[in-house]
Design a protein around this motif. Structure first.
Motif, PDB file in Angstrom:
ATOM      1  N   GLU A  40      49.101  15.481 -30.835  1.00  0.00           N
ATOM      2  CA  GLU A  40      49.146  16.592 -31.462  1.00  0.00           C
ATOM      3  C   GLU A  40      50.405  17.252 -31.761  1.00  0.00           C
ATOM      4  N   GLN A  41      50.719  17.545 -30.528  1.00  0.00           N
ATOM      5  CA  GLN A  41      52.149  18.541 -30.362  1.00  0.00           C
ATOM      6  C   GLN A  41      53.615  17.941 -30.697  1.00  0.00           C
ATOM      7  N   ARG A  42      53.180  16.546 -30.785  1.00  0.00           N
ATOM      8  CA  ARG A  42      54.418  15.755 -31.520  1.00  0.00           C
ATOM      9  C   ARG A  42      53.946  15.452 -32.949  1.00  0.00           C
ATOM     10  N   GLU A  43      53.050  16.082 -33.411  1.00  0.00           N
ATOM     11  CA  GLU A  43      52.534  15.967 -34.686  1.00  0.00           C
ATOM     12  C   GLU A  43      52.361  14.328 -35.302  1.00  0.00           C
ATOM     13  N   VAL A  44      51.872  13.577 -34.420  1.00  0.00           N
ATOM     14  CA  VAL A  44      51.293  12.290 -34.582  1.00  0.00           C
ATOM     15  C   VAL A  44      50.027  12.275 -35.160  1.00  0.00           C
ATOM     16  N   ILE A  45      49.142  12.986 -34.753  1.00  0.00           N
ATOM     17  CA  ILE A  45      47.956  13.452 -35.322  1.00  0.00           C
ATOM     18  C   ILE A  45      47.801  14.746 -35.870  1.00  0.00           C
ATOM     19  N   ALA A  46      46.867  15.063 -36.670  1.00  0.00           N
ATOM     20  CA  ALA A  46      46.589  16.455 -36.946  1.00  0.00           C
ATOM     21  C   ALA A  46      45.669  17.240 -36.239  1.00  0.00           C
ATOM     22  N   PRO A  47      45.617  18.625 -35.920  1.00  0.00           N
ATOM     23  CA  PRO A  47      44.862  19.205 -35.077  1.00  0.00           C
ATOM     24  C   PRO A  47      43.227  18.954 -35.209  1.00  0.00           C
ATOM     25  N   ASP A  48      42.817  18.841 -36.340  1.00  0.00           N
ATOM     26  CA  ASP A  48      41.503  18.542 -36.817  1.00  0.00           C
ATOM     27  C   ASP A  48      41.061  17.296 -36.227  1.00  0.00           C
ATOM     28  N   SER A  49      42.103  16.084 -36.361  1.00  0.00           N
ATOM     29  CA  SER A  49      41.752  14.819 -35.919  1.00  0.00           C
ATOM     30  C   SER A  49      41.701  14.810 -34.423  1.00  0.00           C
ATOM     31  N   ARG A  50      42.412  15.609 -33.753  1.00  0.00           N
ATOM     32  CA  ARG A  50      42.523  15.489 -32.218  1.00  0.00           C
ATOM     33  C   ARG A  50      41.038  16.019 -31.785  1.00  0.00           C
ATOM     34  N   LEU A  51      40.745  17.212 -32.274  1.00  0.00           N
ATOM     35  CA  LEU A  51      39.330  17.987 -32.162  1.00  0.00           C
ATOM     36  C   LEU A  51      38.315  16.824 -32.059  1.00  0.00           C
ATOM     37  N   MET A  52      38.334  16.004 -33.161  1.00  0.00           N
ATOM     38  CA  MET A  52      37.206  15.300 -33.603  1.00  0.00           C
ATOM     39  C   MET A  52      37.231  14.165 -32.583  1.00  0.00           C
ATOM     40  N   LEU A  53      38.367  13.528 -32.362  1.00  0.00           N
ATOM     41  CA  LEU A  53      38.415  12.605 -31.318  1.00  0.00           C
ATOM     42  C   LEU A  53      38.037  12.780 -29.796  1.00  0.00           C
ATOM     43  N   GLU A  54      38.260  14.286 -29.649  1.00  0.00           N
ATOM     44  CA  GLU A  54      37.863  14.559 -28.174  1.00  0.00           C
ATOM     45  C   GLU A  54      36.607  14.974 -28.123  1.00  0.00           C
ATOM     46  N   GLY A  55      35.818  15.289 -29.420  1.00  0.00           N
ATOM     47  CA  GLY A  55      34.557  15.289 -29.393  1.00  0.00           C
ATOM     48  C   GLY A  55      33.827  13.985 -29.106  1.00  0.00           C
ATOM     49  N   VAL A  56      34.367  12.971 -29.958  1.00  0.00           N
ATOM     50  CA  VAL A  56      33.632  11.707 -29.583  1.00  0.00           C
ATOM     51  C   VAL A  56      33.710  11.336 -28.203  1.00  0.00           C
ATOM     52  N   ILE A  57      35.023  11.575 -27.254  1.00  0.00           N
ATOM     53  CA  ILE A  57      35.138  11.200 -26.031  1.00  0.00           C
ATOM     54  C   ILE A  57      34.147  12.093 -25.173  1.00  0.00           C
ATOM     55  N   ARG A  58      34.134  13.421 -25.365  1.00  0.00           N
ATOM     56  CA  ARG A  58      33.282  14.140 -24.445  1.00  0.00           C
ATOM     57  C   ARG A  58      31.635  13.931 -24.674  1.00  0.00           C
ATOM     58  N   MET A  59      31.421  13.528 -26.002  1.00  0.00           N
ATOM     59  CA  MET A  59      29.856  13.277 -26.534  1.00  0.00           C
ATOM     60  C   MET A  59      29.360  12.066 -25.465  1.00  0.00           C
ATOM     61  N   ALA A  60      30.434  11.175 -25.055  1.00  0.00           N
ATOM     62  CA  ALA A  60      29.901   9.980 -24.309  1.00  0.00           C
ATOM     63  C   ALA A  60      29.088  10.370 -22.968  1.00  0.00           C
ATOM     64  N   ASP A  61      29.376  11.403 -22.531  1.00  0.00           N
ATOM     65  CA  ASP A  61      28.742  12.021 -21.343  1.00  0.00           C
ATOM     66  C   ASP A  61      27.712  12.979 -21.502  1.00  0.00           C
ATOM     67  N   MET A  62      27.077  13.164 -22.756  1.00  0.00           N
ATOM     68  CA  MET A  62      26.345  14.192 -23.114  1.00  0.00           C
ATOM     69  C   MET A  62      24.897  13.440 -23.535  1.00  0.00           C
ATOM     70  N   ILE A  63      23.904  14.346 -23.201  1.00  0.00           N
ATOM     71  CA  ILE A  63      22.582  13.912 -23.299  1.00  0.00           C
ATOM     72  C   ILE A  63      21.757  14.761 -24.317  1.00  0.00           C
ATOM     73  N   ALA A  64      20.529  14.266 -24.680  1.00  0.00           N
ATOM     74  CA  ALA A  64      20.212  15.082 -25.930  1.00  0.00           C
ATOM     75  C   ALA A  64      19.678  16.548 -25.347  1.00  0.00           C
ATOM     76  N   GLY A  65      19.389  16.772 -23.954  1.00  0.00           N
ATOM     77  CA  GLY A  65      19.029  17.989 -23.461  1.00  0.00           C
ATOM     78  C   GLY A  65      20.272  18.993 -23.379  1.00  0.00           C
ATOM     79  N   ASP A  66      21.372  18.533 -23.719  1.00  0.00           N
ATOM     80  CA  ASP A  66      22.329  19.624 -23.715  1.00  0.00           C
ATOM     81  C   ASP A  66      22.778  20.146 -25.008  1.00  0.00           C
ATOM     82  N   VAL A  67      22.228  19.360 -26.191  1.00  0.00           N
ATOM     83  CA  VAL A  67      22.506  20.172 -27.393  1.00  0.00           C
ATOM     84  C   VAL A  67      21.065  20.472 -28.100  1.00  0.00           C
TER      85      VAL A  67
END
Length: 282
Positions: A40-67
């Motif tokens: 994102e800092q090198r403007e390869v991806i947009a900030p919104d895209s980074r946030l979505m990709l991070e969300g996908v990565i973090r979601m892998a460790d989350m369970i129903a009880g978390d949300v």
């Protein structure tokens, strides 16, 4: 010409292998997230895209009880309630789907769609039970990735979450899961946010953003919450609670109760804030 072409192809392949050896890819999720931030800092991806990709990565460790929405905060319909009472709750909450219980709130017997309730106006003699759709039950430990796949394949948008003893722990919707990826999804029933992350709800309570400055909250609500060790309300509440509270949990601090409305990315996005109830004689 063919030999030169093959040689050039081999050189490129070797060069790519050398680069990969000198600059290996990320070995952990933390490194992958750092790589995304760098992209994102090198403007390869947009900030919104980074946030979505991070969300996908973090979601892998989350369970129903978390949300999930905790059981005490679930909006339920009583199968034995009169039509006018059911309609009033549907209009007040603005949900499109409601768990229906019989007897005790923990006894969920089905799901009622708000649009199906209108059928009772055309046919008053119709039994509400005939309008119910089967409820889907999932364990509190179910992975969000698996749950999202189930939502998509079964074309179901709501599930009842049960704990290890088979009791109702809460509910979770496909919107709750998607918000972990794309962020909060506003709809026509959501209020417009104020610049400072604080605004008054219809019942007189306050909706406060988790990243709101403590000093701003103190000024707006006329309280004196400590701001020497933490800058945001979310940080203060997590410290007092011993961990980041889950959706539906309430933490009392400085004469105020902070109820979690929404979490995202392991942090509280919104609190509902109200004065704590005073004990009789206090």
């Amino acid at each position: 010409m063919r030999l030169e072409s093959r040689a050039g192809s081999d050189k490129r392949s070797l060069f790519e292998r050398v680069v990969e050896f000198l600059s290996p890819g990320p070995d952990s999720r933390a490194e992958l997230i750092e790589t995304l931030a760098d992209a994102e800092q090198r403007e390869v991806i947009a900030p919104d895209s980074r946030l979505m990709l991070e969300g996908v990565i973090r979601m892998a460790d989350m369970i129903a009880g978390d949300v999930m929405v905790a059981a005490p905060r679930m909006d339920l319909l009583d199968i034995d309630a009169p039509y006018d009472e059911l309609l009033a709750l549907v209009i007040e909450t603005g949900h499109s789907r409601f768990p229906v219980y019989e007897g005790q709130r923990d006894s969920i017997i089905g799901i009622l769609l708000a649009k199906d309730l209108l059928k009772l106006q055309r046919a008053p003699g119709l039994n509400v039970r005939t309008l119910l759709r089967p409820a889907v039950f999932v364990p509190e430990s179910k992975n969000l990735n698996e749950l999202l796949r189930d939502f998509r394949s079964n074309r179901n948008h709501l599930a009842i979450v049960i704990d290890e003893f088979g009791n109702t722990a809460g509910l979770i919707t496909i919107e709750d899961v998607l918000e972990e990826i794309v962020g909060e999804i506003e709809d026509e029933f959501d209020e417009i946010q104020s610049d400072e992350g604080i605004y008054t709800l219809a019942d007189g309570t306050q909706r406060v953003a988790g990243d709101a400055d403590i000093a701003v909250v103190n000024h707006a609500l006329g309280v004196e919450l400590p701001d020497d060790a933490f800058d945001t309300i979310g940080g203060l509440v997590a410290h007092e609670h011993g961990r980041v509270p889950r959706r539906g949990e309430t933490v009392a601090i400085g004469g105020l109760s902070f109820t979690v409305l929404l979490t995202r990315g392991g942090a509280v996005r919104w609190f509902k804030v109200a004065p704590t109830a005073r004990e009789p004689g206090a």
